[in-house]
Design a protein around this motif. Structure first.
Motif, PDB file in Angstrom:
ATOM      1  N   LYS A  67       0.839  -1.206   0.000  1.00 54.23           N
ATOM      2  CA  LYS A  67       0.000   0.000   0.000  1.00 54.23           C
ATOM      3  C   LYS A  67       0.872   1.254   0.000  1.00 54.23           C
ATOM      4  CE  LYS A  67      -4.377  -1.734   1.279  1.00 54.23           C
ATOM      5  NZ  LYS A  67      -4.719  -1.965  -0.093  1.00 54.23           N
ATOM      6  N   ALA A  68       1.943   1.230   0.760  1.00 57.55           N
ATOM      7  CA  ALA A  68       2.868   2.361   0.779  1.00 57.55           C
ATOM      8  C   ALA A  68       3.556   2.511  -0.578  1.00 57.55           C
ATOM      9  CB  ALA A  68       3.900   2.190   1.887  1.00 57.55           C
ATOM     10  N   GLN A  69       3.919   1.394  -1.192  1.00 60.41           N
ATOM     11  CA  GLN A  69       4.539   1.453  -2.524  1.00 60.41           C
ATOM     12  C   GLN A  69       3.596   2.128  -3.519  1.00 60.41           C
ATOM     13  OE1 GLN A  69       5.367  -2.732  -2.939  1.00 60.41           O
ATOM     14  NE2 GLN A  69       7.428  -2.517  -2.087  1.00 60.41           N
ATOM     15  N   ASN A  70       2.306   1.812  -3.427  1.00 60.55           N
ATOM     16  CA  ASN A  70       1.334   2.456  -4.298  1.00 60.55           C
ATOM     17  C   ASN A  70       1.269   3.960  -4.019  1.00 60.55           C
ATOM     18  OD1 ASN A  70      -0.891   2.410  -6.272  1.00 60.55           O
ATOM     19  ND2 ASN A  70      -2.112   3.003  -4.502  1.00 60.55           N
ATOM     20  N   HIS A  71       1.292   4.346  -2.749  1.00 57.16           N
ATOM     21  CA  HIS A  71       1.281   5.770  -2.402  1.00 57.16           C
ATOM     22  C   HIS A  71       2.535   6.472  -2.928  1.00 57.16           C
ATOM     23  CE1 HIS A  71      -2.104   5.011   0.301  1.00 57.16           C
ATOM     24  NE2 HIS A  71      -2.241   6.319   0.384  1.00 57.16           N
ATOM     25  N   VAL A  72       3.682   5.819  -2.820  1.00 63.18           N
ATOM     26  CA  VAL A  72       4.924   6.414  -3.339  1.00 63.18           C
ATOM     27  C   VAL A  72       4.783   6.610  -4.851  1.00 63.18           C
ATOM     28  CG1 VAL A  72       7.398   6.032  -3.732  1.00 63.18           C
ATOM     29  CG2 VAL A  72       6.400   5.580  -1.479  1.00 63.18           C
ATOM     30  N   GLY A  73       4.247   5.602  -5.537  1.00 61.80           N
ATOM     31  CA  GLY A  73       4.016   5.746  -6.975  1.00 61.80           C
ATOM     32  C   GLY A  73       3.112   6.917  -7.289  1.00 61.80           C
TER      33      GLY A  73
END
Length: 182
Positions: A67-73
């Motif tokens: 989920k954090a990776q998606n937010h970073v993206g």
């Protein structure tokens, strides 16, 4: 009828950062980092600070939190206009099965954001997200079936996915579904 993007601002429990600190939470925990990032990024219970939110998202994402990776993206795409980095992070989230990451990666392939436009690859990721119940992905997948982009044109399949999204309250899907019955 156009593609939708994901609304990243989702409601979260109203707990202050002070309470988080008072509970002696482990600030090295990726879930805690994600939550703190969301609070700063969207201004939930703390002053709105996208840079501070991004910093916490990265801490969590580097530990493998999808989920954090998606937010970073999302930050790389929408705030920094660094589409190559956005795709890299969306792909990390998508490959771990995160429905929002799959949607965002599918949209990147559909529009050629940070990658070469590729409807087949877009549909692959939209299907993965839609099958997990992501209403925006279901709507966007419907458009692909309706237009024959990345799949053989199939109005019945388009209606099936519009209906799934419409049943979840997606107003664009509801509108497009209504057009199918004209």
């Amino acid at each position: 009828m156009s593609f939708q993007i994901l609304n990243m601002k989702r409601p979260i429990e109203d707990v202050s950062i002070q309470k988080l600190n008072n509970d002696k939470l482990d600030l090295s925990n990726s879930e805690v980092q994600l939550e703190i990032g969301r609070r700063f990024f969207y201004g939930f219970g703390v002053p709105h600070d996208e840079d501070e939110g991004f910093r916490w998202f990265v801490l969590s994402a580097e530990q493998g939190n999808a989920k954090a990776q998606n937010h970073v993206g999302y930050c790389y795409e929408m705030l920094f206009s660094n589409h190559l980095e956005a795709v890299k992070w969306y792909a990390k989230a998508a490959e771990q099965g995160d429905a929002d990451g799959q949607l965002n990666l599918g949209n990147c392939y559909y529009f050629g954001i940070g990658v070469k436009e590729n409807y087949l690859e877009a549909v692959k990721w939209l299907i993965k997200s839609a099958e997990q119940g992501n209403a925006v992905a279901q709507h966007n997948l419907s458009l692909c079936y309706e237009r024959g982009e990345g799949v053989v044109q199939n109005y019945l399949e388009a209606v099936k996915w519009y209906l799934k999204a419409a049943e979840q309250g997606d107003s664009n899907a509801q509108f497009n579904l209504g057009l199918c019955y004209e």
